[in-house]
Design a protein around this motif. Structure first.
Motif, short mmCIF file in Angstrom:
data_model
loop_
_atom_site.label_atom_id
_atom_site.label_comp_id
_atom_site.label_asym_id
_atom_site.label_seq_id
_atom_site.Cartn_x
_atom_site.Cartn_y
_atom_site.Cartn_z
N LEU A 1 0.83 -1.21 0.00
CA LEU A 1 0.00 0.00 0.00
C LEU A 1 0.87 1.26 0.00
O LEU A 1 0.56 2.24 -0.69
CB LEU A 1 -0.91 0.01 1.22
CG LEU A 1 -2.11 -0.96 1.23
CD1 LEU A 1 -2.78 -0.93 2.59
CD2 LEU A 1 -3.09 -0.60 0.14
N LEU A 2 1.93 1.23 0.79
CA LEU A 2 2.79 2.40 0.87
C LEU A 2 3.48 2.69 -0.45
O LEU A 2 3.60 3.86 -0.86
CB LEU A 2 3.83 2.18 1.98
CG LEU A 2 4.80 3.33 2.24
CD1 LEU A 2 4.04 4.55 2.73
CD2 LEU A 2 5.85 2.93 3.28
N THR A 3 3.92 1.67 -1.16
CA THR A 3 4.61 1.88 -2.43
C THR A 3 3.65 2.15 -3.58
O THR A 3 4.03 2.81 -4.55
CB THR A 3 5.48 0.66 -2.76
OG1 THR A 3 4.64 -0.52 -2.77
CG2 THR A 3 6.56 0.47 -1.72
N SER A 4 2.44 1.67 -3.48
CA SER A 4 1.49 1.82 -4.60
C SER A 4 0.93 3.22 -4.69
O SER A 4 0.74 3.75 -5.79
CB SER A 4 0.34 0.81 -4.45
OG SER A 4 0.83 -0.51 -4.49
N TRP A 5 0.65 3.85 -3.55
CA TRP A 5 0.03 5.18 -3.56
C TRP A 5 0.94 6.24 -2.94
O TRP A 5 0.46 7.26 -2.43
CB TRP A 5 -1.31 5.16 -2.83
CG TRP A 5 -2.38 4.44 -3.59
CD1 TRP A 5 -2.95 4.83 -4.76
CD2 TRP A 5 -3.01 3.21 -3.23
NE1 TRP A 5 -3.89 3.92 -5.16
CE2 TRP A 5 -3.95 2.90 -4.24
CE3 TRP A 5 -2.86 2.33 -2.17
CZ2 TRP A 5 -4.75 1.76 -4.20
CZ3 TRP A 5 -3.64 1.19 -2.13
CH2 TRP A 5 -4.57 0.92 -3.13
N SER A 6 2.25 5.98 -2.94
CA SER A 6 3.17 6.98 -2.38
C SER A 6 3.24 8.23 -3.24
O SER A 6 3.59 9.30 -2.74
CB SER A 6 4.56 6.37 -2.24
OG SER A 6 5.05 5.94 -3.52
N HIS A 7 2.89 8.14 -4.54
CA HIS A 7 2.94 9.31 -5.41
C HIS A 7 1.73 10.21 -5.25
O HIS A 7 1.72 11.33 -5.75
CB HIS A 7 3.01 8.85 -6.88
CG HIS A 7 1.81 8.06 -7.31
ND1 HIS A 7 1.64 6.73 -6.99
CD2 HIS A 7 0.70 8.42 -8.03
CE1 HIS A 7 0.50 6.28 -7.51
NE2 HIS A 7 -0.09 7.29 -8.13
N VAL A 8 0.71 9.74 -4.54
CA VAL A 8 -0.51 10.52 -4.36
C VAL A 8 -0.34 11.42 -3.14
O VAL A 8 0.01 10.94 -2.06
CB VAL A 8 -1.74 9.61 -4.19
CG1 VAL A 8 -3.01 10.44 -4.00
CG2 VAL A 8 -1.87 8.69 -5.40
N ALA A 9 -0.56 12.70 -3.33
CA ALA A 9 -0.46 13.65 -2.21
C ALA A 9 -1.65 13.44 -1.28
O ALA A 9 -2.80 13.48 -1.71
CB ALA A 9 -0.43 15.09 -2.72
N SER A 10 -1.36 13.19 -0.03
CA SER A 10 -2.43 12.95 0.94
C SER A 10 -3.16 14.25 1.26
O SER A 10 -2.54 15.25 1.58
CB SER A 10 -1.86 12.34 2.22
OG SER A 10 -0.91 13.22 2.79
N ARG A 11 -4.47 14.22 1.16
CA ARG A 11 -5.29 15.37 1.45
C ARG A 11 -5.76 15.30 2.90
O ARG A 11 -5.93 14.22 3.46
CB ARG A 11 -6.51 15.41 0.52
CG ARG A 11 -7.36 14.18 0.59
CD ARG A 11 -8.47 14.18 -0.43
NE ARG A 11 -9.39 15.28 -0.20
CZ ARG A 11 -10.43 15.53 -0.99
NH1 ARG A 11 -10.65 14.77 -2.06
NH2 ARG A 11 -11.23 16.52 -0.73
N PRO A 12 -5.96 16.44 3.56
CA PRO A 12 -6.48 16.38 4.94
C PRO A 12 -7.88 15.81 4.96
O PRO A 12 -8.75 16.21 4.18
CB PRO A 12 -6.46 17.85 5.38
CG PRO A 12 -6.46 18.65 4.12
CD PRO A 12 -5.73 17.83 3.11
#
Length: 374
Positions: free
Chosen positions: A306-317
């Motif tokens: 999970l960490l490597t798959s969506w690491s490129h997505v900026a986390s929104r609050p």
């Protein structure tokens, strides 16, 4: 000023409780499960919700109570009789008595007093010679104003982000995947969740998250079924169902409110950060117990995937939502716990007794001096 003293007194008690919880969870880490550690940190939440507590002789705050000032011996404060003789307590110390002579201060007669030496009372009491009023700053009002501004700012920010989050969830597309619905129903059965969970597909989120404590909603990225295989999908759903079972969304909102009201106390921020970290470990524990034996290694690989798959997505609050990978800094600690996981570890009677004892000595207040003397 009395209000500031009460706030300082209460904040000091909370800081002592946080220190005690930190020591207990560190020293007894090997013997306490994550769920037991959550209960210990939950005592801080309970203390913040109970600003008024009962006095008890077994409270830990009796150790912090200042010692009473030493009192003078009884013979020192013995009253004098009208005839000038001492009371029996003092007469025992003085073996003899002297005649009662009264010495009056000498003062000149009114006729011999020089009129030029008399003070001019009208001139002394005139406004021109009086001391000018000093400028005093109402520090108590300034402190209350600063507290109110900080609390209102944090509450307003949380409300604004929550409104944006509500609009984003309302505009999201409900999931129509039968595979996801079937896997979610099975995860609910394994974790003992009876309430239905709605699934909404939301673009732009860095990991699956749970939203809503009245009507729980699972927020999933658009490509989750393509990124995760059926085993990894089951691990994710078990973890999110564990949050529903523990009612962590309601606790999250309560912590947000308490943190806004106690924004000036760094001990509250530390306690809530530790509680959130232990909460994720508790949900990992429930998910691992529901997964079955020999699933800990696969569960850890799911978190890394999970960490490597969506690491490129900026986390929104996401206020009001709990993500699977909220704090990347705690991932190493979670992986270590998953690697050392052994099924069958429950809260246990000793841990329950320890939590009850910690609550008894910290959720009470020190005895008042009147109750102690009585």
């Amino acid at each position: 000023m009395k209000t500031l003293q009460s706030v300082a007194h209460f904040s000091g008690h909370v800081a002592v409780l946080v220190l005690l919880a930190l020591v207990l969870t560190r020293v007894l880490r090997a013997w306490l499960t994550p769920r037991a550690r959550c209960w210990i940190w939950g005592l801080v939440v309970a203390r913040l919700c109970l600003p008024v507590s009962l006095d008890a002789p077994f409270s830990v705050f009796n150790l912090l109570k200042p010692s009473p000032a030493p009192t003078a011996p009884s013979w020192v404060s013995a009253p004098m009789e009208p005839n000038g003789e001492s009371t029996p307590a003092l007469s025992r110390l003085v073996p003899f008595s002297e005649p009662n002579f009264v010495a009056l201060p000498a003062s000149p007669s009114p006729s011999l007093e020089d009129p030029m030496d008399r003070p001019d009372r009208s001139r002394a009491n005139s406004p021109a010679t009086a001391n000018p009023p000093s400028l005093s700053i109402p520090w108590s009002r300034v402190a209350m104003l600063l507290w109110a501004l900080g609390a209102i700012a944090l509450l307003a920010r949380t409300a604004w982000l929550a409104l944006q989050m509500h609009r984003a969830v309302a505009s999201g597309m409900p999931s129509t995947s039968l595979v996801l619905a079937s896997a979610l129903d099975k995860a609910r059965q394994l974790t003992g969740v009876g309430s239905p969970i709605r699934v909404v597909v939301m673009p732009g989120i860095a990991s699956p998250a749970l939203y809503g404590f009245i009507h729980p909603t699972l927020l999933v990225p658009t490509d989750m079924e393509r990124v995760l295989d059926p085993s990894q999908l089951r691990h994710v759903l078990l973890h999110e169902c564990a949050h529903v079972r523990r009612r962590d969304i309601a606790l999250n909102w309560l912590m947000a409110l308490l943190q806004a009201l106690h924004w000036f106390n760094p001990a509250v921020w530390l306690a809530f950060a530790r509680l959130r970290a232990e909460r994720e470990l508790a949900c990992d524990e429930i998910a691992l117990e529901a997964s079955g034996k020999d699933e800990s290694e696969a569960y850890g690989r799911t978190l890394l995937h999970l960490l490597t798959s969506w690491s490129h997505v900026a986390s929104r609050p996401m206020p009001g939502a709990i993500g699977l990978l909220e704090r990347h800094g705690d991932l190493r600690r979670r992986l270590r716990f998953i690697a050392d996981f052994r099924p069958g570890r429950r809260l246990g009677i000793p841990a329950a007794l320890l939590i009850a004892l910690a609550g008894a000595v910290t959720l009470t207040d020190a005895q008042s001096p009147t109750a102690t003397n009585a």
